[in-house]
Design a protein around this motif. Structure first.
Motif, PDB file in Angstrom:
ATOM      1  N   LEU A   1       0.863  -1.433   0.013  1.00  0.00           N
ATOM      2  CA  LEU A   1       0.054  -0.169  -0.068  1.00  0.00           C
ATOM      3  C   LEU A   1       0.747   1.338   0.065  1.00  0.00           C
ATOM      4  CD1 LEU A   1      -2.782  -0.856   2.692  1.00  0.00           C
ATOM      5  CD2 LEU A   1      -2.993  -1.085   0.174  1.00  0.00           C
ATOM      6  N   GLY A   2       1.906   1.273   0.981  1.00  0.00           N
ATOM      7  CA  GLY A   2       2.977   2.348   0.842  1.00  0.00           C
ATOM      8  C   GLY A   2       3.528   2.696  -0.331  1.00  0.00           C
ATOM      9  N   ALA A   3       3.973   1.719  -1.268  1.00  0.00           N
ATOM     10  CA  ALA A   3       4.402   1.667  -2.423  1.00  0.00           C
ATOM     11  C   ALA A   3       3.664   2.125  -3.409  1.00  0.00           C
ATOM     12  CB  ALA A   3       5.043   0.344  -2.913  1.00  0.00           C
ATOM     13  N   ILE A   4       2.299   1.862  -3.292  1.00  0.00           N
ATOM     14  CA  ILE A   4       1.338   2.364  -4.450  1.00  0.00           C
ATOM     15  C   ILE A   4       1.127   3.812  -4.127  1.00  0.00           C
ATOM     16  CG2 ILE A   4      -1.220   2.401  -4.984  1.00  0.00           C
ATOM     17  CD1 ILE A   4      -0.991  -0.624  -4.319  1.00  0.00           C
ATOM     18  N   GLY A   5       1.003   4.210  -2.907  1.00  0.00           N
ATOM     19  CA  GLY A   5       1.062   5.570  -2.565  1.00  0.00           C
ATOM     20  C   GLY A   5       2.240   6.400  -2.834  1.00  0.00           C
ATOM     21  N   ALA A   6       3.415   5.818  -2.890  1.00  0.00           N
ATOM     22  CA  ALA A   6       4.573   6.628  -3.209  1.00  0.00           C
ATOM     23  C   ALA A   6       4.698   6.502  -4.687  1.00  0.00           C
ATOM     24  CB  ALA A   6       5.755   5.768  -2.652  1.00  0.00           C
ATOM     25  N   PHE A   7       4.271   5.610  -5.371  1.00  0.00           N
ATOM     26  CA  PHE A   7       4.323   5.567  -6.937  1.00  0.00           C
ATOM     27  C   PHE A   7       3.389   6.835  -7.539  1.00  0.00           C
ATOM     28  CE2 PHE A   7       3.599   4.215 -11.181  1.00  0.00           C
ATOM     29  CZ  PHE A   7       4.579   3.859 -11.533  1.00  0.00           C
ATOM     30  N   CYS A   8       2.085   6.927  -7.010  1.00  0.00           N
ATOM     31  CA  CYS A   8       1.071   7.809  -7.197  1.00  0.00           C
ATOM     32  C   CYS A   8       1.912   9.356  -6.980  1.00  0.00           C
ATOM     33  CB  CYS A   8      -0.098   7.797  -6.416  1.00  0.00           C
ATOM     34  SG  CYS A   8      -0.919   6.465  -6.946  1.00  0.00           S
ATOM     35  N   LEU A   9       2.627   9.566  -5.770  1.00  0.00           N
ATOM     36  CA  LEU A   9       3.253  10.680  -5.548  1.00  0.00           C
ATOM     37  C   LEU A   9       4.284  11.147  -6.499  1.00  0.00           C
ATOM     38  CD1 LEU A   9       3.767  12.855  -3.301  1.00  0.00           C
ATOM     39  CD2 LEU A   9       5.628  11.563  -2.256  1.00  0.00           C
ATOM     40  N   MET A  10       5.169   9.947  -6.978  1.00  0.00           N
ATOM     41  CA  MET A  10       6.060  10.194  -7.915  1.00  0.00           C
ATOM     42  C   MET A  10       5.453  10.810  -9.357  1.00  0.00           C
ATOM     43  SD  MET A  10       7.439   8.724 -10.811  1.00  0.00           S
ATOM     44  CE  MET A  10       7.110   6.612 -10.730  1.00  0.00           C
TER      45      MET A  10
ATOM     46  N   GLN B   1       7.479  10.169 -14.337  1.00  0.00           N
ATOM     47  CA  GLN B   1       8.290   9.224 -15.142  1.00  0.00           C
ATOM     48  C   GLN B   1       8.889   9.695 -16.010  1.00  0.00           C
ATOM     49  OE1 GLN B   1       5.493   6.108 -16.213  1.00  0.00           O
ATOM     50  NE2 GLN B   1       6.001   6.566 -18.360  1.00  0.00           N
ATOM     51  N   ARG B   2      10.256   9.203 -16.127  1.00  0.00           N
ATOM     52  CA  ARG B   2      11.141   9.644 -17.312  1.00  0.00           C
ATOM     53  C   ARG B   2      10.423   9.453 -18.702  1.00  0.00           C
ATOM     54  NH1 ARG B   2      16.434   5.833 -17.145  1.00  0.00           N
ATOM     55  NH2 ARG B   2      17.127   7.040 -19.139  1.00  0.00           N
ATOM     56  N   PRO B   3      10.428  10.092 -19.588  1.00  0.00           N
ATOM     57  CA  PRO B   3       9.782  10.408 -20.908  1.00  0.00           C
ATOM     58  C   PRO B   3      10.199   9.033 -21.659  1.00  0.00           C
ATOM     59  CG  PRO B   3      11.144  12.220 -20.919  1.00  0.00           C
ATOM     60  CD  PRO B   3      11.143  11.584 -19.309  1.00  0.00           C
ATOM     61  N   ASP B   4      11.412   8.538 -21.461  1.00  0.00           N
ATOM     62  CA  ASP B   4      11.803   7.642 -22.488  1.00  0.00           C
ATOM     63  C   ASP B   4      11.964   6.372 -21.811  1.00  0.00           C
ATOM     64  OD1 ASP B   4      13.829   8.382 -20.507  1.00  0.00           O
ATOM     65  OD2 ASP B   4      15.413   8.859 -21.892  1.00  0.00           O
ATOM     66  N   LEU B   5      11.083   6.258 -20.840  1.00  0.00           N
ATOM     67  CA  LEU B   5      11.186   4.945 -20.001  1.00  0.00           C
ATOM     68  C   LEU B   5      11.139   3.681 -20.823  1.00  0.00           C
ATOM     69  CD1 LEU B   5      11.201   3.721 -16.877  1.00  0.00           C
ATOM     70  CD2 LEU B   5       8.676   3.824 -17.192  1.00  0.00           C
ATOM     71  N   ALA B   6      10.319   3.536 -21.749  1.00  0.00           N
ATOM     72  CA  ALA B   6      10.163   2.426 -22.487  1.00  0.00           C
ATOM     73  C   ALA B   6      11.346   2.406 -23.682  1.00  0.00           C
ATOM     74  CB  ALA B   6       8.748   2.213 -23.063  1.00  0.00           C
TER      75      ALA B   6
ATOM     76  N   ILE C   1      14.328  10.194  -3.227  1.00  0.00           N
ATOM     77  CA  ILE C   1      14.284   8.945  -2.795  1.00  0.00           C
ATOM     78  C   ILE C   1      13.756   8.815  -1.298  1.00  0.00           C
ATOM     79  CG2 ILE C   1      15.674   6.812  -1.819  1.00  0.00           C
ATOM     80  CD1 ILE C   1      17.049   7.038  -4.362  1.00  0.00           C
ATOM     81  N   PRO C   2      14.166   9.760  -0.218  1.00  0.00           N
ATOM     82  CA  PRO C   2      13.569   9.809   1.034  1.00  0.00           C
ATOM     83  C   PRO C   2      12.443  10.293   1.158  1.00  0.00           C
ATOM     84  CG  PRO C   2      15.811  10.817   1.089  1.00  0.00           C
ATOM     85  CD  PRO C   2      15.493  10.480  -0.206  1.00  0.00           C
ATOM     86  N   LEU C   3      12.036  11.179   0.207  1.00  0.00           N
ATOM     87  CA  LEU C   3      10.592  11.913   0.061  1.00  0.00           C
ATOM     88  C   LEU C   3       9.590  10.484  -0.401  1.00  0.00           C
ATOM     89  CD1 LEU C   3       8.792  14.203  -0.172  1.00  0.00           C
ATOM     90  CD2 LEU C   3       9.051  14.095  -2.799  1.00  0.00           C
ATOM     91  N   PHE C   4       9.919   9.902  -1.419  1.00  0.00           N
ATOM     92  CA  PHE C   4       9.358   8.722  -1.616  1.00  0.00           C
ATOM     93  C   PHE C   4       9.065   7.617  -0.508  1.00  0.00           C
ATOM     94  CE2 PHE C   4      10.069   9.664  -6.426  1.00  0.00           C
ATOM     95  CZ  PHE C   4       9.497  10.767  -6.345  1.00  0.00           C
ATOM     96  N   ALA C   5      10.005   7.567   0.146  1.00  0.00           N
ATOM     97  CA  ALA C   5       9.996   6.677   1.395  1.00  0.00           C
ATOM     98  C   ALA C   5       8.991   7.053   2.430  1.00  0.00           C
ATOM     99  CB  ALA C   5      11.324   6.568   1.737  1.00  0.00           C
ATOM    100  N   ILE C   6       8.547   8.175   2.466  1.00  0.00           N
ATOM    101  CA  ILE C   6       7.719   8.651   3.552  1.00  0.00           C
ATOM    102  C   ILE C   6       6.443   7.742   3.790  1.00  0.00           C
ATOM    103  CG2 ILE C   6       6.281  10.351   4.749  1.00  0.00           C
ATOM    104  CD1 ILE C   6       8.684  12.509   3.733  1.00  0.00           C
TER     105      ILE C   6
ATOM    106  N   TYR D   1      11.817   5.852  -7.185  1.00  0.00           N
ATOM    107  CA  TYR D   1      12.404   6.863  -8.311  1.00  0.00           C
ATOM    108  C   TYR D   1      13.011   6.350  -9.417  1.00  0.00           C
ATOM    109  CZ  TYR D   1      15.779  10.685  -8.901  1.00  0.00           C
ATOM    110  OH  TYR D   1      16.525  11.569  -9.543  1.00  0.00           O
ATOM    111  N   ALA D   2      13.522   4.882  -9.354  1.00  0.00           N
ATOM    112  CA  ALA D   2      14.076   4.315 -10.778  1.00  0.00           C
ATOM    113  C   ALA D   2      13.249   4.612 -12.044  1.00  0.00           C
ATOM    114  CB  ALA D   2      14.223   2.927 -10.591  1.00  0.00           C
ATOM    115  N   PHE D   3      11.863   4.995 -11.627  1.00  0.00           N
ATOM    116  CA  PHE D   3      11.015   4.925 -13.017  1.00  0.00           C
ATOM    117  C   PHE D   3      11.209   6.527 -13.196  1.00  0.00           C
ATOM    118  CE2 PHE D   3       9.030   1.552 -11.030  1.00  0.00           C
ATOM    119  CZ  PHE D   3       8.806   0.670 -12.176  1.00  0.00           C
ATOM    120  N   HIS D   4      11.856   7.391 -12.499  1.00  0.00           N
ATOM    121  CA  HIS D   4      11.854   8.869 -13.090  1.00  0.00           C
ATOM    122  C   HIS D   4      13.360   9.240 -13.355  1.00  0.00           C
ATOM    123  CE1 HIS D   4      12.180  12.840 -13.066  1.00  0.00           C
ATOM    124  NE2 HIS D   4      13.263  12.971 -12.439  1.00  0.00           N
TER     125      HIS D   4
END
Lengths: 172, 213
Positions: B32-41, B47-52, B134-139, B176-179
């Motif tokens: 649940l925390g990871a989903i929340g953090a992903f939305c925050l990101m 996410q980085r535009p060239d991710l794919a 990274i710390p921000l997304f860890a909160i 953060y790796a997605f960004h």
């Protein structure tokens, strides 16, 4: 302990009685300036913590280290609050089973009625009916008009709150 | 009050309890925390535009693998520390894989520094972004873990706090790796590693306050 987790009251009583003897020895040996009453306070506090955390005991583990870890935690909490100079509580000693066990009855400083009066009224009623008067949860639910699960939750929360109160009371 | 009376009270009408499965509750909180953090990101840096793009799949996967290894190590340690007495077990061996990864990352960086004679710390364009995000997304994951740990009665609050911080930091790093636009393995080792270590430090500092029972 596994029987306690399954709700066997007699087994639970036996477990707590046995543990109280070991815990009394544990606390008495470590409280340099402490008298028996302080040790008794800690025994009761620890028993309550063991009781309210019984769902956190994994039957695959050994019981003694688990119970002593809780005892040690309560002792450190107590020492921190009273700022006692006795701070050396090595964890390894928790593993030895205490031979020392005196069952002489000492009263703790806790007054259950006084502590209970500080609980929310729902928790007070639930604990009084089920734990003191020995009514079943169903009977207590009928008498208070609360649902059975509400009674159970009130007892659980009430006991947790009591543990916290016991810890705080010794500060003063 | 006599202890005998007190035991009477506690053993009147003992409710059967369901044995709490720590790792399941912790895993759920983490998810649940990871989903929340992903939305925050997505809501903040995106996410980085060239991710794919074909060339970027491997670096992103490597970053995720690094974060995942830390997550597994910290997670296993945290499951132990969550319950009374968990600190008796030696937790060091769980972190061998993490050390291995750090060593490989360091070796790559050293090799790069020698072959190009460039100051290694200049690799990467968004260092500050990395160590603040990274710390921000860890909160959010950290909060979720603390919520669970308050019920599981840990007895070594500092270590439990540190492990919760590290685990949450690893989740933050994975998100953060997605960004993250920097793909150098050395950059990832140093700055992701530092950010996660920082999270663990914060956890160790505030753990005892948050986890007291």
């Amino acid at each position: 302990m596994m029987a306690s987790q399954a709700g066997d009251a007699a087994a639970h009583r036996k477990l707590l009685e046995q543990l109280s003897g070991h815990l009394r020895g544990y606390f008495k040996r470590r409280l340099v300036h402490g008298d028996s009453e302080q040790a008794e306070d800690l025994v009761q506090e620890t028993l309550l913590a063991i009781h309210t955390n019984r769902q956190n005991y994994n039957p695959a583990q050994l019981l003694t280290p688990w119970a002593y870890a809780i005892a040690r935690y309560r002792l450190i909490d107590y020492l921190r609050k009273t700022k006692s100079s006795m701070a050396n509580v090595p964890l390894e000693e928790a593993e030895e089973v205490m031979a020392h066990d005196d069952q002489v009855e000492v009263e703790s400083a806790f007054d259950l009625d006084k502590l209970m009066s500080r609980l929310p009224s729902k928790a007070q009623q639930a604990i009084r009916y089920v734990k003191l008067d020995g009514l079943t949860v169903t009977e207590a639910a009928a008498r208070t008009g609360m649902s059975e699960s509400a009674i159970k939750v009130s007892i659980h929360r009430g006991l947790k709150a009591l543990t916290a109160m016991m810890g705080q009371e010794k500060k003063s | 009050m006599k202890t005998r009376q007190f035991i009477d009270v506690l053993s009147t009408n003992v409710e059967p309890v369901k044995i709490a499965i720590v790792w399941k509750t912790l895993a759920l909180a983490l998810l649940l925390g990871a989903i929340g953090a992903f939305c925050l990101m997505l809501a903040t840096v995106g996410q980085r535009p060239d991710l794919a793009a074909p060339g970027h799949v491997v670096p992103v996967a490597l970053k995720l693998a690094f974060a995942l290894i830390v997550m597994i190590s910290a997670g296993v340690a945290l499951v132990r520390l969550a319950n009374p007495g968990g600190e008796r077990l030696k937790l060091g061996p769980y972190f061998l894989p993490v050390l291995l990864v750090l060593a490989i990352g360091g070796a790559i960086g050293l090799d790069f520094a020698i072959s190009t004679a460039r100051p290694v710390f200049l690799i990467g364009t968004q260092t500050w972004m990395c160590i603040s995000c990274i710390p921000l997304f860890a909160i959010i994951p950290f909060g979720a873990l603390i919520f669970v740990l308050r019920k599981t009665a840990p007895t070594d609050l500092r270590r439990a706090g540190a492990m919760a911080g590290l685990l949450a930091g690893a989740v933050g790093a994975a998100i953060y790796a997605f960004h993250c636009p920097d793909d150098s393995p050395f950059f990832v080792t140093v700055w992701y590693g530092s950010a996660m270590a920082f999270c663990a430090l914060i956890g160790a500092l505030i753990g005892p306050r948050l986890l007291r029972w």
